[in-house]
Design a protein around this motif. Structure first.
Motif, PDB file in Angstrom:
ATOM      1  N   GLU A 190       0.399   3.795  -8.228  1.00 53.86           N
ATOM      2  CA  GLU A 190      -0.092   2.713  -7.721  1.00 53.86           C
ATOM      3  C   GLU A 190       0.736   2.123  -6.510  1.00 53.86           C
ATOM      4  O   GLU A 190       0.199   1.778  -5.446  1.00 53.86           O
ATOM      5  N   ARG A 191       2.054   2.087  -6.549  1.00 53.57           N
ATOM      6  CA  ARG A 191       2.816   1.774  -5.431  1.00 53.57           C
ATOM      7  C   ARG A 191       2.759   2.753  -4.340  1.00 53.57           C
ATOM      8  O   ARG A 191       2.697   2.312  -2.936  1.00 53.57           O
ATOM      9  N   ALA A 192       2.505   4.141  -4.434  1.00 54.58           N
ATOM     10  CA  ALA A 192       2.052   4.986  -3.463  1.00 54.58           C
ATOM     11  C   ALA A 192       0.753   4.920  -2.683  1.00 54.58           C
ATOM     12  O   ALA A 192       0.805   4.793  -1.342  1.00 54.58           O
ATOM     13  N   GLU A 193      -0.090   4.345  -3.562  1.00 49.67           N
ATOM     14  CA  GLU A 193      -1.538   4.013  -3.022  1.00 49.67           C
ATOM     15  C   GLU A 193      -1.223   2.741  -2.294  1.00 49.67           C
ATOM     16  O   GLU A 193      -1.763   2.685  -1.025  1.00 49.67           O
ATOM     17  N   ARG A 194      -0.529   1.847  -2.606  1.00 51.02           N
ATOM     18  CA  ARG A 194      -0.264   0.488  -1.748  1.00 51.02           C
ATOM     19  C   ARG A 194       0.302   0.848  -0.482  1.00 51.02           C
ATOM     20  O   ARG A 194      -0.005   0.233   0.566  1.00 51.02           O
ATOM     21  N   LEU A 195       1.370   1.609  -0.671  1.00 49.33           N
ATOM     22  CA  LEU A 195       1.973   2.088   0.300  1.00 49.33           C
ATOM     23  C   LEU A 195       1.201   2.641   1.722  1.00 49.33           C
ATOM     24  O   LEU A 195       1.332   2.336   2.862  1.00 49.33           O
ATOM     25  N   SER A 196       0.267   3.357   1.197  1.00 48.34           N
ATOM     26  CA  SER A 196      -0.835   4.049   2.235  1.00 48.34           C
ATOM     27  C   SER A 196      -1.624   3.053   2.686  1.00 48.34           C
ATOM     28  O   SER A 196      -1.946   3.029   3.956  1.00 48.34           O
ATOM     29  N   ILE A 197      -2.052   2.174   1.905  1.00 54.43           N
ATOM     30  CA  ILE A 197      -2.966   1.097   2.560  1.00 54.43           C
ATOM     31  C   ILE A 197      -2.101   0.074   3.644  1.00 54.43           C
ATOM     32  O   ILE A 197      -2.703  -0.168   4.698  1.00 54.43           O
ATOM     33  N   VAL A 198      -0.950  -0.165   2.987  1.00 53.86           N
ATOM     34  CA  VAL A 198      -0.133  -1.068   3.989  1.00 53.86           C
ATOM     35  C   VAL A 198       0.141  -0.480   5.360  1.00 53.86           C
ATOM     36  O   VAL A 198       0.144  -1.157   6.168  1.00 53.86           O
ATOM     37  N   SER A 199       0.627   0.880   5.059  1.00 54.11           N
ATOM     38  CA  SER A 199       0.880   1.510   6.300  1.00 54.11           C
ATOM     39  C   SER A 199      -0.421   1.489   7.272  1.00 54.11           C
ATOM     40  O   SER A 199      -0.369   1.381   8.499  1.00 54.11           O
ATOM     41  N   THR A 200      -1.916   1.716   6.846  1.00 58.97           N
ATOM     42  CA  THR A 200      -2.750   1.697   7.611  1.00 58.97           C
ATOM     43  C   THR A 200      -3.084   0.273   8.293  1.00 58.97           C
ATOM     44  O   THR A 200      -3.274   0.190   9.570  1.00 58.97           O
ATOM     45  N   MET A 201      -2.548  -0.849   7.840  1.00 58.79           N
ATOM     46  CA  MET A 201      -2.915  -2.206   8.218  1.00 58.79           C
ATOM     47  C   MET A 201      -1.730  -2.204   9.319  1.00 58.79           C
ATOM     48  O   MET A 201      -1.926  -2.692  10.319  1.00 58.79           O
ATOM     49  N   ILE A 202      -0.591  -1.698   8.976  1.00 61.69           N
ATOM     50  CA  ILE A 202       0.712  -2.136  10.073  1.00 61.69           C
ATOM     51  C   ILE A 202       0.352  -1.267  11.313  1.00 61.69           C
ATOM     52  O   ILE A 202       0.292  -1.750  12.370  1.00 61.69           O
ATOM     53  N   TYR A 203      -0.539   0.080  11.128  1.00 66.87           N
ATOM     54  CA  TYR A 203      -0.910   0.731  12.273  1.00 66.87           C
ATOM     55  C   TYR A 203      -2.230   0.027  13.084  1.00 66.87           C
ATOM     56  O   TYR A 203      -2.324   0.151  14.401  1.00 66.87           O
ATOM     57  N   LEU A 204      -2.738  -0.564  12.145  1.00 65.11           N
ATOM     58  CA  LEU A 204      -3.981  -1.392  12.908  1.00 65.11           C
ATOM     59  C   LEU A 204      -3.417  -2.319  13.898  1.00 65.11           C
ATOM     60  O   LEU A 204      -3.859  -2.622  15.016  1.00 65.11           O
ATOM     61  N   VAL A 205      -2.347  -3.206  13.496  1.00 64.60           N
ATOM     62  CA  VAL A 205      -1.779  -4.149  14.201  1.00 64.60           C
ATOM     63  C   VAL A 205      -1.140  -3.596  15.203  1.00 64.60           C
ATOM     64  O   VAL A 205      -0.936  -4.104  16.450  1.00 64.60           O
ATOM     65  N   PHE A 206      -0.120  -2.513  14.851  1.00 64.52           N
ATOM     66  CA  PHE A 206       0.292  -1.691  16.127  1.00 64.52           C
ATOM     67  C   PHE A 206      -0.694  -1.432  17.564  1.00 64.52           C
ATOM     68  O   PHE A 206      -0.649  -1.884  18.560  1.00 64.52           O
ATOM     69  N   ASN A 207      -1.880  -0.959  17.042  1.00 68.26           N
ATOM     70  CA  ASN A 207      -2.991  -0.637  17.824  1.00 68.26           C
ATOM     71  C   ASN A 207      -3.528  -1.645  18.591  1.00 68.26           C
ATOM     72  O   ASN A 207      -3.910  -1.758  19.738  1.00 68.26           O
ATOM     73  N   GLU A 208      -3.624  -2.764  18.022  1.00 67.91           N
ATOM     74  CA  GLU A 208      -4.242  -3.912  18.708  1.00 67.91           C
ATOM     75  C   GLU A 208      -3.269  -4.454  19.787  1.00 67.91           C
ATOM     76  O   GLU A 208      -3.830  -4.908  20.751  1.00 67.91           O
ATOM     77  N   GLY A 209      -1.900  -4.391  19.650  1.00 71.75           N
ATOM     78  CA  GLY A 209      -0.972  -4.652  20.849  1.00 71.75           C
ATOM     79  C   GLY A 209      -1.002  -3.314  21.605  1.00 71.75           C
ATOM     80  O   GLY A 209      -1.048  -3.640  22.935  1.00 71.75           O
ATOM     81  N   TYR A 210      -0.868  -2.345  21.175  1.00 69.61           N
ATOM     82  CA  TYR A 210      -0.759  -0.928  22.180  1.00 69.61           C
ATOM     83  C   TYR A 210      -2.078  -1.012  23.287  1.00 69.61           C
ATOM     84  O   TYR A 210      -1.611  -0.308  24.333  1.00 69.61           O
TER      85      TYR A 210
END
Length: 418
Positions: free
Chosen positions: A179-199
Motif C-alpha cells: 500500500e505504501r508503494a501504491e501511495r507513493l505512486s499516487i503522491v508522485s503523480t500529484m507532485i508532478y501535476l503541481v510541477f507542470n502547473e508552474g512549468y
C-alpha cells in the motif's frame, strides 16, 4: 538571516512533518491545521525572545497538540477527551515527541498528509490546490492568484475538497509495503501535476511559476524519507532536468522557444549534473519505471551540446520502453517526434494519424500534426490542424506559437518578389 526570516524558513520546513503528526493525533484535517497555525503563532511570539527550541518540529507538535486539545474541549464538552495521560506532559514532553519523530511513524504521517491531498475522489485542480494549501502552507490568496480565480472561489474549492475527503474517510493505520508503494505512486503523480502547473507558465513573474520549485521541494522531502525508491529519484531527476531549461524556454516577449532552437548556454548545468547523478543512482537499482524512463529521455537532450547531436535513436527506444510500462497515446505522440527526426515527417505523420480518435481534444496532437503536414508541403491541411490547435491552447504563449506557424504558411504561399 533575521529572526523572522529564520522562523519563516523553519516553520515552512517543519510544516509537513508537524502537520502530519497532528493529523494522526486528531484525525481531523481542520483541527490539525488550526492547531499547527496556533503553534506557529506562539513560535513567532516566543522564539525571538527565548531563542529557538532544540528541536523546532517537536516543539510545534507539542504546542499544537495541546492547543488542539484545548480547542476540542471548548467546542464540545460532551465529547470524550483523550486519556489524561496523553494530555498531561509532566516530563520532558518535547524530548518524548522528538524521540518518536525518529521512529518510522513520521514517514507515514507525511505520506498520509500527501495522500489526502491526492485523494482519488478529487479532480486534479482540487488535488493541486489542496496540496498547496495543506502541505505547502500557501495562503488561499496566493493560490487563487496563481490560478487566476477569485479568492472566494478558491476558498470554496478548497473547502469542497476538504469536505469530500472527510466524507470519503481516510485510513489512519500504518500502510503495509504494498500500500505504501501504491501511495507513493499516487503522491508522485500529484507532485508532478503541481510541477507542470508552474512549468507551463511563460511569465517568470507569474505566481504559479513558484509551483515548480515547491514540487521539487516536496520531491526532495519524500526522497529523504524514502531514499531507496528509484522512481522518486527518477521523478526528481526529471523535474530538475526540465527546470534547468527555464531560462531558455521563452524569449523576451514570453514566446515559446522550441527545444531545438534554445540557447543551451542558458541551461542550468548545476541542476543537470545533480539530475544525471540521481538518474545514474536510480538505474543501478534495476527497477525501471515511467519517471526514470522520462528522465532518461530528458537526460539525452541535456547531454547534447547542440540540437544536431541529439541521440534520437536512443530516444525512440526509450519511448518504446515507456509505451510498454505505461501505454498512452500521448507517449506515442512524443515518439512520433523521434520518428520524424530519424525517418522523416511522412512516417511520423502515419503514426500520428492513428491517434486522432483518442487525442482529438489535445493541443499538442494538432500542433505536431500541423507541423508535419507543413513539412510535407500540405499547407491547407496544416492550416486546418493549426486552427484546431489554437482553439485548444492553454496559454497565450501556446496560442502565439501556433499563430506564428500559421503566419509562416501564409508567407510561404506568397510569390517571390523579383
Amino acid at each position: 538571516m533575521t529572526d523572522i526570516a529564520w522562523i519563516d524558513v523553519t516553520l515552512a520546513s517543519a510544516r509537513p512533518k508537524a502537520l502530519g503528526a497532528l493529523l494522526r493525533y486528531f484525525r481531523d484535517l481542520d483541527i490539525a491545521e488550526e492547531a499547527f497555525q496556533e503553534a506557529c503563532l506562539r513560535a513567532i511570539r516566543t522564539w525571538p525572545d527565548k531563542g529557538p527550541p532544540r528541536d523546532p518540529t517537536a516543539w510545534l507538535i507539542f504546542v499544537g497538540r495541546n492547543s488542539g486539545i484545548d480547542a476540542v474541549r471548548k467546542r464540545s464538552k460532551t465529547q470524550a477527551l483523550p486519556d489524561e495521560e496523553l494530555i498531561s506532559d509532566t516530563g520532558d514532553a518535547e524530548s518524548d515527541i522528538a524521540d518518536r519523530l525518529d521512529d518510522s511513524n513520521y514517514r507515514d504521517d507525511i505520506l498520509r498528509l500527501l495522500f489526502i491531498c491526492c485523494h482519488p475522489d478529487l479532480p486534479a485542480t482540487q488535488q493541486i490546490a489542496l496540496a498547496l494549501r495543506i502541505v505547502s502552507g500557501l495562503s488561499v490568496q496566493q493560490i487563487a492568484r496563481a490560478f487566476l480565480v477569485g479568492e472566494s472561489a478558491m476558498e470554496q474549492r478548497i473547502t469542497r475538497a476538504k469536505a469530500r475527503v472527510a466524507k470519503a474517510g481516510v485510513p489512519f493505520e500504518t500502510p503495509d509495503a504494498q500500500e505504501r508503494a501504491e501511495r507513493l505512486s499516487i503522491v508522485s503523480t500529484m507532485i508532478y501535476l503541481v510541477f507542470n502547473e508552474g512549468y507551463s507558465q511563460a511569465d517568470p513573474k507569474h505566481d504559479a511559476c513558484a509551483f515548480s520549485d515547491e514540487a521539487i521541494r516536496l520531491a526532495r522531502l519524500l526522497l529523504r524519507i524514502f531514499p531507496g525508491e528509484p522512481e522518486l529519484m527518477g521523478l526528481l531527476a526529471l523535474m530538475l532536468l526540465q527546470i534547468s531549461r527555464r531560462q531558455a524556454r521563452f524569449n523576451g516577449e514570453n514566446d515559446i522557444v522550441l527545444l531545438e532552437d534554445q540557447d543551451r548556454s542558458l541551461w542550468n548545468r548545476e541542476l543537470i549534473n545533480e539530475a544525471l547523478a540521481l538518474l545514474d543512482k536510480a538505474i543501478r537499482h534495476r527497477q525501471p519505471g515511467p519517471y526514470q524512463l522520462q528522465a532518461a529521455i530528458a537526460a539525452l537532450h541535456s547531454r547534447a551540446r547542440r540540437a544536431e547531436d541529439t541521440d534520437w535513436e536512443e530516444i525512440e527506444l526509450l519511448y518504446r520502453a515507456l509505451e510498454r510500462v505505461q501505454a498512452s497515446p500521448v507517449i506515442t505522440l512524443n515518439r512520433a517526434v523521434a520518428v520524424s527526426k530519424l525517418r522523416g515527417p511522412e512516417e511520423a505523420l502515419a503514426l500520428v494519424e492513428t491517434l486522432g480518435e483518442k487525442l482529438d481534444g489535445y493541443f499538442y496532437y494538432h500542433g505536431l500534426r500541423g507541423g508535419l503536414l507543413k513539412q510535407l508541403g500540405r499547407a491547407r491541411e496544416a492550416h486546418a490542424a493549426f486552427d484546431r490547435a489554437i482553439a485548444l491552447a492553454h496559454s497565450a504563449a501556446e496560442a502565439a506559437h501556433i499563430r506564428q506557424q500559421i503566419d509562416s504558411l501564409a508567407h510561404a504561399a506568397q510569390p517571390a518578389v523579383k
